[in-house]
Write an enzyme that holds these catalytic residues in place. Structure first.
Site, short mmCIF file in Angstrom:
data_model
loop_
_atom_site.label_atom_id
_atom_site.label_comp_id
_atom_site.label_asym_id
_atom_site.label_seq_id
_atom_site.Cartn_x
_atom_site.Cartn_y
_atom_site.Cartn_z
CB ILE A 1 -0.89 0.03 1.26
CG1 ILE A 1 -1.65 -1.29 1.40
CG2 ILE A 1 -1.84 1.22 1.23
CD1 ILE A 1 -2.23 -1.51 2.77
CB CYS A 2 1.49 3.90 -2.30
SG CYS A 2 2.25 5.54 -2.39
CG LEU A 3 -1.97 5.45 3.68
CD1 LEU A 3 -2.89 6.31 2.81
CD2 LEU A 3 -2.79 4.47 4.49
#
Lengths: 1026, 148
Positions: free
Chosen positions: B85-87
């Protein structure tokens, strides 16, 4: 080979022929007769010699003889007392023999009568078995004439000066001298009354000329006086009358080799040479053969001499010896010092229970305390068994030149010894058990000041009945002290224990031996006896001169780092002949320095030490139970690596760069080694910054104290450099004193900067209205402990917030630090606390708290909060740092006690006692590493914090043992603080290197290594230092 | 190492005060490891799907963010095919005051508002930008295929 060949070659001289000789021929002729000539002497002799060679030489020799006699009158190498003593012995066997060895002022007069008696007596000597053997020699005529001697005539050798051996005929006329190579051993042996050389002429021309050769046979006899036990080593014993003591000490310490020592040395090498010439070899097996020991001895002598001259040049320094001892070597010495003896119950009047090993130790102590002469049948390791011509045995010490008819054994003749049990095995108790279990009346205990009261209380605690033992603390400024001591000694106690300090002993010794020196004690005990390891200190000298029959040295470290440390203890106990420094040095010290002979030196030391030393280590197993002697609870040592705060890091980096540049430039100049002390001062600054940047600002007086503490990093050689360069060093120090630097001032200011921010009044109100402590910390989800606020007024536990700050920096140093809660940018130097006293919000005083102090406090908090709570001790080598810690700890609500070198004995005792009796678990004891690192018993504590590393781990380990020793019942936790990526980390590396370092031999190597250490500390490139 | 009080508290609260659409249960043998079920937010192509995630609290939690990964395949420009996840809050913007609960809410929010300008799955992001209806359609299909 034709014995006369040389004689023919030399040929009769033709005076008329000389006129045409060139100078060098003349000189070589002269030298043939007179030995080596200095150019000036030759010039002086030349005109006469050209005119009449014989006359010139005769005249010169007559002059020289006259000079020689005068000198003898003045000097008389062997002193009078000694000489008469020798004659007493020898004259019993050989009446009138003395004529040839002494009192020869009128030697040119014929003393035929006495000579005749003597030759008669010589026959008698043949009967007594001292005939060593014979050899042939040729002697040189020193005068011309006919009928000077003839075949079969008996000649007499004579010498007074250890270098020249003159020969007289039966009319007492001196007409010849021994060739130089023969004189080398003949002269000393005659001069020191060891040998008689009975010579008979084998061939001589009827008319002798100057330089002619006479052939003789020499029969060698050992004189009875050779076996007399009066070799000069013994003169330096402890029982010297007082009036001679001053001079004794002088020769002992200042002139490295006294005349006696020179004579002993010459005598020794002469004996070795003679034995070899006569083909006398040791007849006992085992050990080193004569050839080898001769190699040892001969080779040791020139170096010995050289070394002495060298160290003479450096006045006041005795530290040229490279006898640092590695731990393996130490182990070797201690091997076999554990004695298998039966347990011995202490006297019933002794109140303590002893462990099994202590009872066995007591048995040994008692034995050493009582026996004057423990007989041991083994041949003394330095002695060899030899045979006379007739096969009878005699013994020779080829190392000292001593001779004996009876078998010398290792029997140790002095009462007392070295109790060297490892720390924590209860040496104090053992000594007390000894005191209580013997009838010896008076015991003087000399201890470091910090242990004075411990000794007193333990001594009194050990008694069951007050009458059994009295205890008197001989300490203080009281002028009545001496009178009180007398009173005490007259009292009716069964045993009297006098306790004093090294300081008192030294000062009374200095004041012409007052007080304690007026008494002869039954027993003297030096506690922490390594205090006298440097034999030239006032304290050591004073202790040597204390009078007492049983002399005990008690120390956990008889060898601190150099072999010579052990010498002082042996000197104190009076183990002959090793208590003579020249002897020690020649046969142990020098050999130890030499790689080839080191092993034999170690064996000798072991032979000396084993009978007088008892050492058990904690790791030893009880031979019966198989368990450890002492089961101490486990200890854990943790190295706590901490990271500088931003401002600290800036300051450190700045300082480091400056120091590094400064040192590098010194290295480039090539002055690094001479400015060693100045470099150390710079390094000290770096070490201080690691503790607390504000230490840079300390006053000069404080600095010097710290600086004195930092000396031991430079073992012997640098100390000398310091003496040589003292003046220069002082200049260097001020020139390089970085605390005046403006750049540092700015950075320091930044470090101590206190930022102020205006807050909304409502926010303040809100914060004041309810306790943050009741809120949950957003980081650890527990109620906040010691909450602090960011500038956006978000709170967290102090520890949590600082951990967050630390993590943020580690993650990415480029991004700004953000609030843990709202992610607004914050500054780690602008943190705040709710201050209810001021009804407001105050800046958190990060300025006074260095990272180290902060970490310490947070760790202390953590431990006191858990169920593993316990008192803690904190060590630092900087008393000024302790001051800062003290302030912070008190502010944080800890109960703080303090112990350092500036405190009086009473203050120290009170501090120790108070700490021991303190019930609260948040008690912290601050000690200076130097004053509090040894001896003290602090088992009341469970935690030890070492704030800063020392150059050698041994010192830190000593400090740790204050709490990890006998009596400790709980697990001990030790934390050593080290700042990451700083000089402290490098110091750890140096500690690791230490053991390798001590095996280095030469001065150059040592110096190179010291420089290498500096290189390591400052990350200097390798090339620069070579 | 003992479990920090904070983790215990958080776990308790996830049970006593659950967030709607999110279930996080710790493994019995490792209390730092959580099985997470996340309902696709209404009004998104993920509606009706239940996505499985794994969550791990590292040693230095809460100083560092939890590790979080989709186990169920999902068509989303900020989530790659491995489930990563790119968060931002899982990376630079993590702060120790955040919790498991908040981080899962952030993921839920990410499903509601995909951000193709900062993509992790480049191919997905490209389609999302060129032809959003197609992308949404594919997302729906994937949800049906993998998450129901």
């Amino acid at each position: 080979m034709d014995p006369f060949a040389r004689f023919r070659q030399a040929g009769p001289d033709q005076p008329s022929f000389f006129d045409s000789l060139k100078d060098n021929e003349l000189k070589s002729r002269l030298e043939q007769v007179l030995g080596p000539l200095s150019p000036s002497l030759f010039v002086k002799l030349k005109p006469k010699a050209e005119a009449d060679f014989e006359e010139a030489v005769t005249e010169y020799l007559a002059e020289e003889d006259l000079k020689q006699e005068k000198k003898e009158e003045e000097v008389l190498f062997v002193d009078d007392v000694n000489n008469t003593h020798e004659q007493d012995i020898s004259s019993q066997l050989i009446p009138n023999n003395s004529g040839s060895t002494t009192k020869s002022n009128d030697s040119d007069l014929p003393v035929s009568s006495s000579i005749k008696v003597e030759s008669a007596k010589v026959e008698e000597i043949n009967d007594i078995p001292y005939h060593l053997g014979s050899f042939q020699a040729d002697i040189w005529c020193t005068r011309s004439g006919s009928n000077l001697t003839k075949f079969g005539e008996e000649l007499t050798f004579e010498s007074h000066d250890y270098t020249l051996a003159r020969v007289s005929n039966s009319d007492g006329v001196y007409f010849a001298r021994a060739r130089e190579e023969d004189a080398k051993y003949i002269a000393p042996l005659i001069a020191s009354n060891v040998c008689q050389f009975k010579s008979t002429v084998i061939y001589a021309d009827s008319k002798l000329r100057l330089g002619s050769t006479v052939f003789i046979q020499v029969d060698c006899y050992l004189l009875p006086s050779a076996f007399a036990d009066n070799i000069n080593f013994q003169k330096d014993s402890n029982d010297v009358p007082k009036q001679t003591k001053k001079s004794k000490l002088k020769t002992f310490d200042e002139s490295k080799e006294t005349k006696e020592e020179v004579s002993v040395r010459l005598r020794q090498s002469a004996l070795v040479t003679l034995f070899e010439k006569l083909g006398i070899y040791k007849s006992n097996k085992g050990g080193s053969g004569l050839n080898r020991s001769r190699k040892d001895t001969i080779s040791s002598i020139p170096t010995n001499k050289l070394k002495i001259e060298k160290s003479d040049l450096i006045s006041g320094s005795e530290d040229s010896a490279n006898d640092e001892v590695t731990s393996e070597q130490l182990d070797f010495f201690y091997k076999n010092t554990y004695k298998e003896v039966e347990e011995l119950e202490p006297s019933p009047c002794f109140a303590f229970n002893l462990f099994s090993y202590q009872k066995r130790g007591l048995a040994w102590l008692m034995e050493r305390d009582n026996t004057v002469n423990t007989q041991n049948d083994d041949l003394h390791p330095l002695w060899s068994e030899m045979r006379f011509n007739n096969g009878d045995l005699f013994y020779a010490n080829l190392n000292s030149g001593e001779l004996s008819l009876s078998k010398p054994t290792m029997g140790s003749r002095k009462r007392g010894g070295i109790l060297a049990d490892e720390m924590g095995l209860g040496k104090t108790i053992s000594v007390l058990a000894l005191i209580y279990s013997t009838s010896a009346n008076t015991t003087l205990i000399v201890a470091p000041m910090s242990l004075l009261s411990q000794w007193e209380s333990e001594t009194l605690r050990a008694r069951k009945n007050p009458k059994d033992c009295g205890c008197f603390v001989y300490y203080g400024n009281n002028s009545n002290l001496s009178a009180q001591l007398n009173e005490f000694l007259d009292s009716g106690f069964d045993r009297k224990v006098i306790i004093t300090t090294y300081g008192i002993v030294a000062s009374e010794h200095k004041r012409n031996n007052v007080g304690l020196f007026n008494h002869n004690f039954d027993r003297i005990v030096l506690d922490e006896a390594h205090m006298i390891k440097n034999r030239t200190t006032q304290t050591a000298k004073a202790c040597f001169d204390l009078r007492g029959q049983r002399r005990w040295a008690v120390t956990g470290t008889p060898i601190v780092n150099r072999l010579e440390d052990l010498y002082s203890l042996i000197k104190f106990i009076g183990i002959e002949p090793w208590d003579n420094f020249a002897f020690w040095r020649a046969f142990i010290g020098d050999k130890f320095e030499n790689e080839e002979t080191r092993e034999s030196a170690m064996r000798t030391v072991q032979a000396v030490v084993v009978p007088i030393c008892l050492r058990r280590s904690k790791s030893m197993k009880d031979p019966i139970t198989g368990k450890n002697l002492v089961e101490l609870p486990p200890k854990t040592i943790e190295i706590k690596r901490i990271r500088f705060s931003e401002n600290e890091q800036n300051l450190y980096t700045y300082l480091f760069t400056r120091v590094r540049n400064s040192v590098q430039s010194k290295v480039l100049e090539g002055t690094a080694s001479s400015k060693y002390t100045a470099i150390l001062a710079l390094l000290l600054r770096l070490r201080q910054v690691c503790c607390h940047p504000l230490l840079l600002k300390q006053s000069t007086s404080d600095k010097s104290e710290d600086f004195a503490t930092s000396q031991p990093v430079v073992p012997p050689d640098a100390k000398r450099i310091k003496i040589e360069k003292d003046v220069e060093t002082l200049e260097d120090l001020s020139a390089t004193d970085l605390s005046l630097d403006s750049g540092i001032d700015i950075l320091l200011e930044k470090f101590s900067e206190v930022s102020s921010i205006e807050f909304e009044p409502e926010a303040i109100e809100r914060l004041l209205n309810h306790a943050l402590e009741d809120e949950e910390c957003p980081i650890c989800s527990e109620n906040m402990t010691d909450p602090i606020l960011t500038e956006c007024l978000h709170a967290a536990c102090r520890d949590c917030l600082f951990t967050h700050i630390e993590y943020s920096k580690k993650k990415d140093s480029t991004t700004d630090l953000k609030c843990h809660f709202c992610r607004a940018p914050i500054d780690s130097s602008r943190l705040f606390v709710v201050d209810r006293n001021k009804n407001g919000i105050s800046p958190l005083n990060t300025s006074v708290q260095s990272t180290k102090i902060r970490t310490l406090i947070s760790m202390l908090r953590k431990t006191t909060a858990t169920n593993k709570a316990g008192k803690a001790v904190v060590f630092s080598q900087f008393t000024s740092f302790l001051d800062l810690i003290q302030r912070e700890l008190i502010d944080s609500g800890f109960k703080v006690f303090r112990f350092d070198g500036s405190m009086s004995m009473n203050e120290r005792n009170t501090a120790v006692q108070n700490f021991k009796s303190e019930k609260s678990q948040n008690a912290v004891f601050l000690l200076s590493l130097k004053a509090g690192g040894v001896g003290l018993n602090l088992v009341a504590a469970k935690y030890a914090y070492l704030m800063d590393p020392w150059w050698s781990y041994a010192v830190e380990s000593q400090a740790i043992d204050r709490i990890h020793r006998m009596g400790q019942t709980e697990q001990v936790q030790v934390i050593r603080f080290i700042v990451e990526n700083s000089i402290e980390e490098k110091m750890l590396k140096i500690q690791e290197r230490k053991s390798a370092l001590s095996s280095l031999v030469t001065e150059e190597e040592k110096q190179a290594d010291n420089l290498e250490n500096i290189r390591l500390l400052l990350d200097l490139p390798e090339k620069n230092l070579t | 190492m003992a479990l920090p009080k904070r983790i215990i508290k958080e776990t308790e609260r996830l049970v006593t005060d659950p967030v709607s659409g999110i279930i996080a249960t710790p493994h019995e043998e490792n209390l730092r490891y959580f099985d997470v079920s996340l309902e696709g937010p209404p009004g998104t192509p993920y509606e009706g799907g239940v996505f499985k995630l794994e969550l791990f609290l590292p040693e230095d939690y809460p100083m560092t963010a939890p590790r979080l990964r989709f186990l169920t395949r999902i068509y989303h420009p900020n989530i790659d095919r491995l489930g990563r996840i790119c968060l931002d809050v899982l990376k630079d913007h993590w702060s120790p005051a955040m919790q498991i609960r908040t981080i899962l809410l952030s993921v839920q929010a990410l499903l509601s508002s995909p951000n193709p300008d900062d993509p992790l799955a480049n191919d997905v992001a490209a389609i999302w930008k060129e032809n959003e209806p197609l992308a949404v359609q594919t997302a729906k299909e994937w949800t049906e295929k993998y998450a129901m």
